[in-house]
Design a protein around this motif. Structure first.
Motif, PDB file in Angstrom:
ATOM      1  N   GLU A   1     -55.201 -60.585  37.430  1.00 27.68           N
ATOM      2  CA  GLU A   1     -53.985 -59.951  36.363  1.00 27.68           C
ATOM      3  C   GLU A   1     -53.158 -58.903  37.426  1.00 27.68           C
ATOM      4  N   ASN A   2     -52.145 -58.580  37.871  1.00 27.07           N
ATOM      5  CA  ASN A   2     -51.213 -57.945  39.084  1.00 27.07           C
ATOM      6  C   ASN A   2     -52.211 -56.386  38.294  1.00 27.07           C
ATOM      7  N   ASP A   3     -52.617 -55.656  39.172  1.00 31.14           N
ATOM      8  CA  ASP A   3     -53.470 -54.537  39.758  1.00 31.14           C
ATOM      9  C   ASP A   3     -52.918 -53.200  39.074  1.00 31.14           C
ATOM     10  N   ASP A   4     -51.745 -53.017  40.487  1.00 30.20           N
ATOM     11  CA  ASP A   4     -50.950 -52.332  39.385  1.00 30.20           C
ATOM     12  C   ASP A   4     -50.636 -51.968  38.186  1.00 30.20           C
ATOM     13  N   GLU A   5     -49.832 -52.745  37.498  1.00 29.71           N
ATOM     14  CA  GLU A   5     -49.465 -53.044  36.123  1.00 29.71           C
ATOM     15  C   GLU A   5     -50.807 -52.575  35.266  1.00 29.71           C
ATOM     16  N   VAL A   6     -51.458 -53.003  35.792  1.00 31.14           N
ATOM     17  CA  VAL A   6     -53.195 -52.442  34.733  1.00 31.14           C
ATOM     18  C   VAL A   6     -53.545 -50.784  35.107  1.00 31.14           C
ATOM     19  N   TYR A   7     -53.648 -50.339  35.884  1.00 34.95           N
ATOM     20  CA  TYR A   7     -53.484 -48.990  36.297  1.00 34.95           C
ATOM     21  C   TYR A   7     -52.435 -48.593  35.896  1.00 34.95           C
ATOM     22  N   VAL A   8     -51.403 -48.684  35.306  1.00 38.46           N
ATOM     23  CA  VAL A   8     -50.667 -47.819  34.942  1.00 38.46           C
ATOM     24  C   VAL A   8     -50.900 -48.322  33.160  1.00 38.46           C
ATOM     25  N   ARG A   9     -51.276 -49.128  32.840  1.00 40.53           N
ATOM     26  CA  ARG A   9     -51.557 -49.081  31.618  1.00 40.53           C
ATOM     27  C   ARG A   9     -52.190 -48.330  30.667  1.00 40.53           C
ATOM     28  N   LEU A  10     -53.845 -49.119  31.730  1.00 34.73           N
ATOM     29  CA  LEU A  10     -54.954 -48.204  30.973  1.00 34.73           C
ATOM     30  C   LEU A  10     -54.470 -46.392  31.560  1.00 34.73           C
ATOM     31  N   SER A  11     -54.175 -46.114  32.169  1.00 30.46           N
ATOM     32  CA  SER A  11     -53.419 -44.603  32.537  1.00 30.46           C
ATOM     33  C   SER A  11     -52.920 -44.093  31.439  1.00 30.46           C
ATOM     34  N   SER A  12     -51.990 -44.946  30.847  1.00 34.63           N
ATOM     35  CA  SER A  12     -51.508 -44.742  29.538  1.00 34.63           C
ATOM     36  C   SER A  12     -51.989 -44.553  28.755  1.00 34.63           C
TER      37      SER A  12
ATOM     38  N   SER B   1     -52.089 -48.519  46.311  1.00 37.84           N
ATOM     39  CA  SER B   1     -51.812 -50.099  46.022  1.00 37.84           C
ATOM     40  C   SER B   1     -53.048 -50.735  45.939  1.00 37.84           C
ATOM     41  N   VAL B   2     -54.338 -50.742  45.809  1.00 35.20           N
ATOM     42  CA  VAL B   2     -55.302 -51.378  46.430  1.00 35.20           C
ATOM     43  C   VAL B   2     -56.272 -51.530  45.828  1.00 35.20           C
ATOM     44  N   ARG B   3     -56.731 -52.054  45.133  1.00 35.05           N
ATOM     45  CA  ARG B   3     -58.252 -52.929  44.291  1.00 35.05           C
ATOM     46  C   ARG B   3     -59.385 -53.496  45.572  1.00 35.05           C
ATOM     47  N   PHE B   4     -60.006 -52.001  45.597  1.00 41.66           N
ATOM     48  CA  PHE B   4     -61.158 -52.429  46.883  1.00 41.66           C
ATOM     49  C   PHE B   4     -62.384 -53.893  45.885  1.00 41.66           C
ATOM     50  N   GLU B   5     -62.965 -54.617  47.300  1.00 47.69           N
ATOM     51  CA  GLU B   5     -64.373 -55.383  46.773  1.00 47.69           C
ATOM     52  C   GLU B   5     -65.353 -54.508  46.687  1.00 47.69           C
TER      53      GLU B   5
END
Length: 114
Positions: free
Chosen positions: A16-27, A109-113
């Motif tokens: 998925e696009n991590d940035d979009e997922v972050y925004v949605r989960l934060s909401s 805007s980085v999701r680490f391994e």
């Protein structure tokens, strides 16, 4: 050090696009491609690692001038850190790694391994 530490776990094979997922989960959105987390166990682990910290309320911990604000849903854990040491932030990262949830850093805007 200030910043937010964010964590979630994708279902197997999902990209998925991590940035979009972050925004949605934060909401507070519930996302089909994200795993449900064992939030009660995560909170217990935080209590163990941060024994001696004062719970101001159910979402805030403090120790001296360090403050952590927790935002937890069924699929998402975000810890907003204010004056928290790198050592203590790394303890949160270690707790979440136990649940196969890598750190997402929203400032870069980085999701680490893991």
């Amino acid at each position: 050090m200030a910043g937010d530490l964010s964590f979630w776990k994708y279902k197997k094979g999902v990209v998925e696009n991590d940035d979009e997922v972050y925004v949605r989960l934060s909401s507070g959105d519930f996302l089909e491609n994200v795993e449900v987390l064992p939030t009660n166990n995560i909170i217990k682990d935080i209590n163990k690692k941060f024994y001696g910290w004062n719970w101001i309320d159910e979402n805030h911990l403090e120790f001296d001038d360090q403050v952590m604000e927790l935002f937890i849903t069924d699929q998402f854990v975000r810890v907003d850190c204010y004056n928290v040491t790198y050592e203590n932030m790394n303890l949160i990262i270690d707790i979440m790694a136990k649940y196969e949830c890598p750190l997402y850093d929203s400032t870069i805007s980085v999701r680490f391994e893991l």
